[in-house]
Design an enzyme around this catalytic site. Sequence first.
Site, PDB file in Angstrom:
ATOM      1  N   SER A  21      28.649  12.547 -22.919  1.00 24.98           N
ATOM      2  CA  SER A  21      27.854  11.450 -23.469  1.00 24.98           C
ATOM      3  C   SER A  21      28.556  10.783 -24.650  1.00 24.98           C
ATOM      4  O   SER A  21      28.445   9.565 -24.836  1.00 24.98           O
ATOM      5  CB  SER A  21      26.452  11.927 -23.872  1.00 24.98           C
ATOM      6  OG  SER A  21      26.499  12.815 -24.956  1.00 24.98           O
ATOM      7  N   HIS A 117      31.233  17.473 -34.633  1.00 21.43           N
ATOM      8  CA  HIS A 117      30.602  18.792 -34.620  1.00 21.43           C
ATOM      9  C   HIS A 117      29.127  18.625 -34.951  1.00 21.43           C
ATOM     10  O   HIS A 117      28.781  17.886 -35.879  1.00 21.43           O
ATOM     11  CB  HIS A 117      31.266  19.708 -35.644  1.00 21.43           C
ATOM     12  CG  HIS A 117      30.732  21.108 -35.618  1.00 21.43           C
ATOM     13  ND1 HIS A 117      30.987  21.978 -34.589  1.00 21.43           N
ATOM     14  CD2 HIS A 117      29.932  21.768 -36.489  1.00 21.43           C
ATOM     15  CE1 HIS A 117      30.375  23.122 -34.825  1.00 21.43           C
ATOM     16  NE2 HIS A 117      29.729  23.025 -35.970  1.00 21.43           N
TER      17      HIS A 117
END
Length: 226
Positions: A21, A117
């Site tokens: 995505s 992250h």
Amino acid sequence: MGAGNGPTAPGIGVLVSGSGSNLQAILDAAAAGSIPAPVRLVVSNRPEAYALQRAAEAGVEGRVIQHHDYPDRETFDTAVAEALEDAGVDLVVLAGFMRILSEGFVRRFEGRLLNIHPSLLPLYRGLHTHRRALEAGDREHGCTVHFVTPELDAGPSIIQARVPIEPDDGPDTLARRVLTQEHRIYPLAVRWFVQGRLELRGGIPHLDGQPLLEPVTIRPDDPLPH
């Protein structure tokens, strides 16, 4: 580095293991012209990764390089690095690439290797970040784009998106809201890099020539910086 999509434009390579995505967010931004450089190659270590279909639909070359076809991490990483360089890649973007990269690979692309992250680094390096934030009783969670260094999730941060943790949040609901912000800030950091505005200098990210001693921070309702 040049701008635009001509032969001198900096090429982007994306490493991905799953659905991709964040890759899609970058492909969309490149197609819209907000990232003034082409994605030249998408590499996955998993042939079933949906990210490869996303690449194909965008007209971008996708390549499968399976880690179990190589005797060790270093030779696998060398094969990936050579594929990226052969494709004319200047910037390497990790988008859910579930392999720990060797120090040799990181050094080879030093200052040209970005990761996102799902935590507010330096909090919660590694896995299960959403559950860990909830268990800690945090009031905020989020995501961080950073330059990659050999130590896992420890490279200098560039931009963070912060989201409030709601009383009824579970790991899945929190993850969805964080992912929405990932799709906002990752293409922005890539754009800064390919425009020549973002660089790693002396181990410190610099944006428009100024050191980022703290990452740029946004919240869900904030407009994105230019």
